[in-house]
Design an enzyme around this catalytic site. Sequence first.
Site, mmCIF file in Angstrom:
data_model
loop_
_atom_site.group_PDB
_atom_site.id
_atom_site.type_symbol
_atom_site.label_atom_id
_atom_site.label_comp_id
_atom_site.label_asym_id
_atom_site.label_seq_id
_atom_site.Cartn_x
_atom_site.Cartn_y
_atom_site.Cartn_z
ATOM 1 N N LYS A 32 -26.889 -27.574 54.830
ATOM 2 C CA LYS A 32 -25.697 -27.323 53.991
ATOM 3 C C LYS A 32 -25.451 -28.530 53.103
ATOM 4 C CE LYS A 32 -21.161 -27.463 55.327
ATOM 5 N NZ LYS A 32 -20.289 -28.056 54.293
ATOM 6 N N ASP A 59 -22.481 -25.340 49.457
ATOM 7 C CA ASP A 59 -21.084 -25.116 49.828
ATOM 8 C C ASP A 59 -20.153 -25.784 48.813
ATOM 9 O OD1 ASP A 59 -18.730 -24.729 51.289
ATOM 10 O OD2 ASP A 59 -19.144 -26.353 52.697
ATOM 11 N N LYS A 61 -17.595 -23.912 47.160
ATOM 12 C CA LYS A 61 -16.291 -23.233 47.242
ATOM 13 C C LYS A 61 -15.635 -23.034 45.880
ATOM 14 C CE LYS A 61 -15.192 -24.988 51.905
ATOM 15 N NZ LYS A 61 -16.180 -26.055 52.136
ATOM 16 N N ASP A 64 -11.767 -20.259 40.362
ATOM 17 C CA ASP A 64 -11.273 -20.432 38.991
ATOM 18 C C ASP A 64 -11.089 -19.032 38.405
ATOM 19 O OD1 ASP A 64 -10.758 -21.475 36.352
ATOM 20 O OD2 ASP A 64 -11.944 -23.239 36.855
ATOM 21 N N THR A 119 -9.700 -23.886 57.413
ATOM 22 C CA THR A 119 -9.237 -24.135 58.794
ATOM 23 C C THR A 119 -8.242 -25.304 58.839
ATOM 24 O OG1 THR A 119 -11.330 -25.292 59.086
ATOM 25 C CG2 THR A 119 -11.151 -23.134 60.088
ATOM 26 N N ARG A 211 -21.356 -33.374 62.353
ATOM 27 C CA ARG A 211 -21.381 -34.618 63.121
ATOM 28 C C ARG A 211 -22.064 -34.568 64.481
ATOM 29 N NH1 ARG A 211 -15.231 -35.367 61.630
ATOM 30 N NH2 ARG A 211 -15.558 -33.107 61.589
#
Length: 232
Positions: A32, A59, A61, A64, A119, A211
Amino acid sequence: MGKDVIVACDFSSAEQTFAFLDKFTGRKPFVKIGMELYYAEGPEIVRQIKARGHKIFLDLKLHDIPNTVKKAMAVLRNLDVDITNLHAAGTTAMMQAALEGLTRPDGTRPLLIAVTQLTSTDAAALKNELLIDTPMAETVLSYAKNAAASGLDGVVCSPLEAALVKERCGADFLTVTPGIRFADSAAGDQKRIMTPEKAGKSGCDYIVVGRPITQAEDPVAAYRRAVKDFLG
Ligand code: C5P
């Protein structure tokens, strides 16, 4: 495409990214690329990682007006990534325009998925700042249904929501789920978490793991563990 583990390469330079990816001499992880790396290095980083044989989830996102998103997607389609995304909050008009822009002249296109509610947005922010009185779970499911109705391939959601999204939007509607932690790894800032093993049994098609792999003492071992636990 089947179920897989996607490694979130949240690095700020190509140098750091390649130092990390060089460790993977066997199975090449699905990668990603997020805003940090893309804005630091530009589209060339996508081409370079692709040339090394990795599948890519870009990614960025997008959110507009429909025409702008359509034109941006028409540029991104040339990067030949496997998955890219946008915000469902941009409306069905924006999502349909994005699909049009992303589709190449030969009819092929990367998979397109939608972020429902981030989230990081909690129930209080949803009500008091976004002025949405509908409860979070219902909002997420409603946005997922808008994405499905617009012809998108799936959503980014919490692993805790994956089964419900599948129930409402169909078994083939993809669920891509961050918030993954090994039972013995630090949660960090993620709150609603699940182990790779449980995610594999909960209707998640792709888990996004950052991570717990990138910061591990042995990232390759951590990646192998995630794949083994998730795919069973
Ligand atoms: O390091 P960690 O495993 O928490 O990384 C999760 C990745 O998924 C990060 O790149 C994060 O930006 C992304 N993500 C997320 N929650 C969302 C959407 C994306 O954690 N709702």
